[in-house]
Design an enzyme around this catalytic site. Sequence first.
Site, PDB file in Angstrom:
ATOM      1  N   LYS A 193       0.829  -1.211   0.000  1.00  0.00           N
ATOM      2  CA  LYS A 193       0.000   0.000   0.000  1.00  0.00           C
ATOM      3  C   LYS A 193       0.865   1.263   0.000  1.00  0.00           C
ATOM      4  O   LYS A 193       0.596   2.214  -0.727  1.00  0.00           O
ATOM      5  CB  LYS A 193      -0.934  -0.010   1.232  1.00  0.00           C
ATOM      6  CG  LYS A 193      -1.888  -1.201   1.247  1.00  0.00           C
ATOM      7  CD  LYS A 193      -2.714  -1.256   2.510  1.00  0.00           C
ATOM      8  CE  LYS A 193      -1.934  -1.646   3.751  1.00  0.00           C
ATOM      9  NZ  LYS A 193      -1.394  -3.009   3.761  1.00  0.00           N
ATOM     10  N   GLY A 229       3.165  -1.080   8.772  1.00  0.00           N
ATOM     11  CA  GLY A 229       4.510  -0.762   8.307  1.00  0.00           C
ATOM     12  C   GLY A 229       4.433  -0.616   6.803  1.00  0.00           C
ATOM     13  O   GLY A 229       4.270  -1.603   6.091  1.00  0.00           O
ATOM     14  N   HIS A 230       4.453   0.622   6.320  1.00  0.00           N
ATOM     15  CA  HIS A 230       4.279   0.881   4.886  1.00  0.00           C
ATOM     16  C   HIS A 230       5.619   1.328   4.297  1.00  0.00           C
ATOM     17  O   HIS A 230       6.153   2.359   4.678  1.00  0.00           O
ATOM     18  CB  HIS A 230       3.202   1.951   4.664  1.00  0.00           C
ATOM     19  CG  HIS A 230       1.840   1.492   5.094  1.00  0.00           C
ATOM     20  ND1 HIS A 230       0.713   2.260   4.969  1.00  0.00           N
ATOM     21  CD2 HIS A 230       1.417   0.313   5.641  1.00  0.00           C
ATOM     22  CE1 HIS A 230      -0.334   1.588   5.416  1.00  0.00           C
ATOM     23  NE2 HIS A 230       0.067   0.411   5.850  1.00  0.00           N
ATOM     24  N   GLN A 256      -3.296  -2.373   7.331  1.00  0.00           N
ATOM     25  CA  GLN A 256      -3.633  -3.800   7.430  1.00  0.00           C
ATOM     26  C   GLN A 256      -4.314  -4.252   6.123  1.00  0.00           C
ATOM     27  O   GLN A 256      -4.028  -3.697   5.080  1.00  0.00           O
ATOM     28  CB  GLN A 256      -4.504  -4.097   8.659  1.00  0.00           C
ATOM     29  CG  GLN A 256      -3.775  -3.947   9.984  1.00  0.00           C
ATOM     30  CD  GLN A 256      -3.594  -2.508  10.431  1.00  0.00           C
ATOM     31  OE1 GLN A 256      -4.555  -1.770  10.559  1.00  0.00           O
ATOM     32  NE2 GLN A 256      -2.373  -2.105  10.666  1.00  0.00           N
TER      33      GLN A 256
HETATM   34  P1  GDP Z   1       2.239  -2.277   3.028  1.00  0.00           P
HETATM   35  O1  GDP Z   1       2.134  -2.522   4.485  1.00  0.00           O
HETATM   36  O2  GDP Z   1       1.013  -2.710   2.288  1.00  0.00           O
HETATM   37  O3  GDP Z   1       2.621  -0.864   2.669  1.00  0.00           O
HETATM   38  O4  GDP Z   1       3.413  -3.219   2.500  1.00  0.00           O
HETATM   39  P2  GDP Z   1       4.844  -3.446   3.201  1.00  0.00           P
HETATM   40  O5  GDP Z   1       5.681  -2.251   2.978  1.00  0.00           O
HETATM   41  O6  GDP Z   1       4.683  -3.924   4.589  1.00  0.00           O
HETATM   42  O7  GDP Z   1       5.357  -4.698   2.399  1.00  0.00           O
HETATM   43  C1  GDP Z   1       5.516  -4.680   1.013  1.00  0.00           C
HETATM   44  C2  GDP Z   1       6.984  -5.002   0.699  1.00  0.00           C
HETATM   45  O8  GDP Z   1       7.095  -5.343  -0.664  1.00  0.00           O
HETATM   46  C3  GDP Z   1       7.914  -3.833   0.929  1.00  0.00           C
HETATM   47  O9  GDP Z   1       9.168  -4.318   1.332  1.00  0.00           O
HETATM   48  C4  GDP Z   1       8.004  -3.208  -0.461  1.00  0.00           C
HETATM   49  O10 GDP Z   1       9.229  -2.501  -0.663  1.00  0.00           O
HETATM   50  C5  GDP Z   1       7.944  -4.414  -1.330  1.00  0.00           C
HETATM   51  N1  GDP Z   1       7.324  -4.233  -2.646  1.00  0.00           N
HETATM   52  C6  GDP Z   1       6.279  -3.435  -2.985  1.00  0.00           C
HETATM   53  N2  GDP Z   1       5.947  -3.633  -4.272  1.00  0.00           N
HETATM   54  C7  GDP Z   1       6.788  -4.566  -4.755  1.00  0.00           C
HETATM   55  C8  GDP Z   1       6.930  -5.223  -6.015  1.00  0.00           C
HETATM   56  O11 GDP Z   1       6.187  -4.992  -6.961  1.00  0.00           O
HETATM   57  N3  GDP Z   1       7.922  -6.152  -6.128  1.00  0.00           N
HETATM   58  C9  GDP Z   1       8.754  -6.464  -5.097  1.00  0.00           C
HETATM   59  N4  GDP Z   1       9.676  -7.396  -5.283  1.00  0.00           N
HETATM   60  N5  GDP Z   1       8.646  -5.866  -3.892  1.00  0.00           N
HETATM   61  C10 GDP Z   1       7.664  -4.949  -3.726  1.00  0.00           C
HETATM   62  P1  IMO Z   2       0.173  -3.099   7.191  1.00  0.00           P
HETATM   63  O1  IMO Z   2      -0.587  -1.794   7.256  1.00  0.00           O
HETATM   64  C1  IMO Z   2       0.322  -7.315   8.239  1.00  0.00           C
HETATM   65  C2  IMO Z   2      -1.463  -8.483  12.070  1.00  0.00           C
HETATM   66  C3  IMO Z   2      -0.533  -8.965  13.170  1.00  0.00           C
HETATM   67  C4  IMO Z   2      -1.449  -9.919  13.891  1.00  0.00           C
HETATM   68  C5  IMO Z   2      -2.810  -9.220  13.800  1.00  0.00           C
HETATM   69  C6  IMO Z   2      -3.169  -8.400  15.039  1.00  0.00           C
HETATM   70  O2  IMO Z   2       1.645  -2.926   7.189  1.00  0.00           O
HETATM   71  O3  IMO Z   2      -0.349  -3.949   6.086  1.00  0.00           O
HETATM   72  P2  IMO Z   2      -2.334  -6.097  16.056  1.00  0.00           P
HETATM   73  O4  IMO Z   2      -0.953  -5.611  16.376  1.00  0.00           O
HETATM   74  O5  IMO Z   2      -3.053  -5.255  15.059  1.00  0.00           O
HETATM   75  O6  IMO Z   2      -3.139  -6.371  17.277  1.00  0.00           O
HETATM   76  O7  IMO Z   2      -2.090  -7.538  15.357  1.00  0.00           O
HETATM   77  O8  IMO Z   2      -2.736  -8.374  12.675  1.00  0.00           O
HETATM   78  N1  IMO Z   2      -1.123  -7.154  11.520  1.00  0.00           N
HETATM   79  C7  IMO Z   2      -0.586  -6.952  10.314  1.00  0.00           C
HETATM   80  N2  IMO Z   2      -0.160  -7.843   9.379  1.00  0.00           N
HETATM   81  N3  IMO Z   2       0.371  -5.999   7.985  1.00  0.00           N
HETATM   82  C8  IMO Z   2      -0.076  -5.102   8.890  1.00  0.00           C
HETATM   83  O9  IMO Z   2      -0.175  -3.787   8.622  1.00  0.00           O
HETATM   84  C9  IMO Z   2      -0.542  -5.564  10.129  1.00  0.00           C
HETATM   85  N4  IMO Z   2      -1.022  -4.969  11.246  1.00  0.00           N
HETATM   86  C10 IMO Z   2      -1.380  -5.950  12.080  1.00  0.00           C
HETATM   87  O10 IMO Z   2       0.597  -9.608  12.636  1.00  0.00           O
HETATM   88  O11 IMO Z   2      -1.542 -11.119  13.179  1.00  0.00           O
HETATM   89 MG    MG Z   3       3.192  -3.535   6.002  1.00  0.00          MG
END
Ligand code: GDP
Ligand code: IMO
Ligand code: MG
Length: 424
Positions: free
Chosen positions: A16, A40-41, A230
């Site tokens: 996201k 964690g974005h 999430q």
């Molecule tokens: P979010 O929580 O939805 O913002 O996603 P996260 O940041 O937690 O996890 C997504 C991970 O995938 C991050 O490490 C990004 O840098 C990585 N990522 C996003 N888009 C792509 C993609 O198209 N390809 C690859 N290989 N990594 C990606």
């Molecule tokens: P983003 O925004 C993935 C999961 C936790 C756990 C459950 C409940 O980066 O996509 P909490 O701390 O909310 O009480 O945990 O939800 N969880 C996530 N998993 N991405 C997240 O956020 C998450 N935020 C919470 O691992 O299973």
């Molecule tokens: Mg994340």
Amino acid sequence: MRVDVLLGLQWGDEGKGKIVDVLTPHYDMVVRFQGGPNAGHTLEFDGQRIVLHTIPSGIFRENTINVIGNGVIIDPFIMLNREIKQISAITEVKPKLYISEKAHLILPTHRLLDAANETLLGINKIGSTLKGIGPTYTDKIGRIGLRVGDLLLSNFQEKYDYLKNIHLRQIESLKFDYSTVLIDGMPFAEYEQVWHEASQTLKSYHICATEYLINNALTEGKKILAEGAQGTLLDVEFGSYPYVTSSNTITAGVCSGLGVAPNKIGTVYGLFKAYCTRVGEGPFPTELFDDIGNRLRTQGNEFGSTTGRPRRCGWLDLPLLKYACMLNGVTELIMMKADVLDCLETLNVCTQYTCAGKTTTEIPYNLSNGVLPQYEQLKGWNKPIDVNNMPSELMNYISFIEAYLGLKIKLVSVGRDRKQNIIL
Ligand code: GDP
Ligand code: IMO
Ligand code: MG
């Protein structure tokens, strides 16, 4: 004008942050409506990698206002010391950030309670991020929580002590010994001190009734993007309960989490990975325990952005994705991390389940027991994706998903950098 929404259709971490950053130049305002530092974005640009937890992912574009809405919960220490400090090395935050006075505060004792609850659950634990999410939303619904606006009151410390003492009594009744628990690497007393310092600093930010800010902006014709945290399958109503988070992660959460009326919702971008991941406990029908699962984890660098935990990996689950599209009113799909499948000769896609001897495409009440995914096998492209000449197997994969969901995929992400996208 209407509020466009971007949210995750799986168990979070769909990417996201990356796509909000990509879309931000088209928006005047980026707003968070739920969740907190459990998110964690990740954003990557110019060789830099930044992980945001509470701050909206529009913060790196100069002319965009970023808003933390009333539905979000805030840990002042994490927001200021773990996020804003890092972002400030790249861009100025304060002039671009507005915080709802109604957003609830995560207290240090909420984090102790989170740890106590998880310890008590033992093998049935949720796998929480231990950021205090469940206990803070519990207090909000229980009508005893503290809000950002309370920081501005002369009796804030009194209110804080009152709630802290309630929590300490709860912790005592759970017989939870927190003397050795570390919060962000600190013993409780030290964390409490830095938390208070951060709370004082927070008072110098724009704290206001963001529902007016947002609705006035809509009236003025401004473009607004709501950034989900999430994912749909972690929604407290429709996710894999009780293995969920404690907020409404779906489009409906935008209305209550920002003060935007349902008839003001515009485009809904639904993000999904070309496969599935989940971090924490709970059911995951298409989970892979074999070498392919390990390869997806390694290729996709599937380790939590917030906690560093390895993410569980599995095949794409279309019944769950269709359910998520239905709940959110998705209008446009975005497929993430297609490049991670480059290494596979064949791809399995779950199209239905067998459950108690019957086949179904609907999501059973209990996903944990006896739900067997049924797969269709598609040919993988098995080579790096050439963005100018997409492999026919990738086009087939896309068409298969579009036909099942009855929606078009508008963008395919093929790498971590903000530039690595294919617009279809
Ligand atoms: P979010 O929580 O939805 O913002 O996603 P996260 O940041 O937690 O996890 C997504 C991970 O995938 C991050 O490490 C990004 O840098 C990585 N990522 C996003 N888009 C792509 C993609 O198209 N390809 C690859 N290989 N990594 C990606
Ligand atoms: P983003 O925004 C993935 C999961 C936790 C756990 C459950 C409940 O980066 O996509 P909490 O701390 O909310 O009480 O945990 O939800 N969880 C996530 N998993 N991405 C997240 O956020 C998450 N935020 C919470 O691992 O299973
Ligand atoms: Mg994340």
